[in-house]
Enzyme design. Structure first.
Site, PDB file in Angstrom:
ATOM      1  N   ASP A  28      30.059 111.399   9.049  1.00 25.55           N
ATOM      2  CA  ASP A  28      31.246 110.631   9.486  1.00 25.55           C
ATOM      3  C   ASP A  28      32.465 111.473   8.652  1.00 25.55           C
ATOM      4  OD1 ASP A  28      31.908 107.510  10.438  1.00 25.55           O
ATOM      5  OD2 ASP A  28      33.525 108.483   9.396  1.00 25.55           O
ATOM      6  N   ASN A  87      29.382  98.448  15.484  1.00 29.64           N
ATOM      7  CA  ASN A  87      30.788  97.835  15.347  1.00 29.64           C
ATOM      8  C   ASN A  87      30.993  97.448  16.949  1.00 29.64           C
ATOM      9  OD1 ASN A  87      31.447  97.677  12.664  1.00 29.64           O
ATOM     10  ND2 ASN A  87      32.022  99.570  12.917  1.00 29.64           N
ATOM     11  N   VAL A  96      36.038 104.061  18.264  1.00 28.84           N
ATOM     12  CA  VAL A  96      35.361 104.908  19.200  1.00 28.84           C
ATOM     13  C   VAL A  96      34.514 104.288  20.402  1.00 28.84           C
ATOM     14  CG1 VAL A  96      34.296 107.087  19.819  1.00 28.84           C
ATOM     15  CG2 VAL A  96      35.603 106.792  17.640  1.00 28.84           C
ATOM     16  N   HIS A 100      27.572 103.796  18.876  1.00 34.61           N
ATOM     17  CA  HIS A 100      27.099 104.567  17.846  1.00 34.61           C
ATOM     18  C   HIS A 100      26.553 103.850  16.848  1.00 34.61           C
ATOM     19  CE1 HIS A 100      31.383 104.058  17.495  1.00 34.61           C
ATOM     20  NE2 HIS A 100      31.165 104.013  16.151  1.00 34.61           N
TER      21      HIS A 100
HETATM   22  P1  5GP Z   1      33.669 102.885  14.711  1.00 34.03           P
HETATM   23  O1  5GP Z   1      34.888 102.245  13.899  1.00 34.03           O
HETATM   24  O2  5GP Z   1      34.031 103.117  16.073  1.00 34.03           O
HETATM   25  O3  5GP Z   1      32.574 102.084  14.446  1.00 34.03           O
HETATM   26  O4  5GP Z   1      33.316 104.191  13.989  1.00 34.03           O
HETATM   27  C1  5GP Z   1      33.849 105.323  14.467  1.00 34.03           C
HETATM   28  C2  5GP Z   1      33.842 106.288  13.178  1.00 34.03           C
HETATM   29  O5  5GP Z   1      33.908 107.544  13.830  1.00 34.03           O
HETATM   30  C3  5GP Z   1      34.798 106.096  12.227  1.00 34.03           C
HETATM   31  O6  5GP Z   1      33.747 105.752  10.944  1.00 34.03           O
HETATM   32  C4  5GP Z   1      35.239 107.471  12.117  1.00 34.03           C
HETATM   33  O7  5GP Z   1      35.477 107.590  10.711  1.00 34.03           O
HETATM   34  C5  5GP Z   1      34.483 108.395  12.717  1.00 34.03           C
HETATM   35  N1  5GP Z   1      35.086 109.551  13.634  1.00 34.03           N
HETATM   36  C6  5GP Z   1      36.329 109.460  14.224  1.00 34.03           C
HETATM   37  N2  5GP Z   1      36.816 110.729  14.615  1.00 34.03           N
HETATM   38  C7  5GP Z   1      35.795 111.629  13.980  1.00 34.03           C
HETATM   39  C8  5GP Z   1      35.443 112.914  14.345  1.00 34.03           C
HETATM   40  O8  5GP Z   1      36.159 113.648  14.924  1.00 34.03           O
HETATM   41  N3  5GP Z   1      34.319 113.478  13.712  1.00 34.03           N
HETATM   42  C9  5GP Z   1      33.619 112.742  12.789  1.00 34.03           C
HETATM   43  N4  5GP Z   1      32.506 113.190  12.268  1.00 34.03           N
HETATM   44  N5  5GP Z   1      33.773 111.482  12.730  1.00 34.03           N
HETATM   45  C10 5GP Z   1      34.763 110.679  13.357  1.00 34.03           C
END
Ligand code: 5GP
Length: 114
Positions: A28, A87, A96, A100
């Site tokens: 992440d 989430n 996103v 995931h």
């Molecule tokens: P969510 O909040 O949707 O459950 O998790 C999305 C995760 O994707 C977040 O923890 C955020 O830090 C990570 N993330 C967003 N954009 C990128 C990216 O471009 N590269 C990586 N490696 N992680 C990302």
């Protein structure tokens, strides 16, 4: 395309720690623990609550990939251990829209989560 599809397509870089035909796991960008890896299915559905029976194999494959990633990172023991988080939606913190699994490890994690 979601940002994760672009990582899968190697259009943007990521620190990939595991990959097989069904899923990819990469660190992440904004880690919440010493080990914070996202395990992402290559087949895209936006979020787990929208999964259907046809997604059963993919959902199983993502959990298997998470376990394999944990073993590879050396946290798959009852002493160390790890947490998997999915989430769904704004209140849960989803940002996103590409299903995931967060794999968190490397420190003692609080329960219940905040
Ligand atoms: P969510 O909040 O949707 O459950 O998790 C999305 C995760 O994707 C977040 O923890 C955020 O830090 C990570 N993330 C967003 N954009 C990128 C990216 O471009 N590269 C990586 N490696 N992680 C990302």
């Amino acid at each position: 395309m979601t940002i994760f599809e672009r990582i899968i397509a190697r259009e943007i870089p990521a620190d990939i720690v595991f990959e097989n035909e069904d899923a990819i796991a990469f660190r992440d960008l904004n880690p919440q623990a010493p080990i914070h890896v996202l395990v992402v299915p290559k087949k895209v559905i936006p979020r787990v609550g929208e999964a259907a029976a046809r997604d059963q194999a993919m959902l199983g494959a993502v959990l298997l990939a998470a376990g394999e990633t944990a073993r590879k990172l050396g946290v798959c023991s009852t002493d160390a251990g790890f947490r998997l988080v999915i989430n769904h939606g704004r209140d849960a913190g989803e940002t996103v829209p590409h299903l995931h699994v967060h794999l968190l490890a490397g420190r003692s994690l609080k329960w219940p989560p905040g």
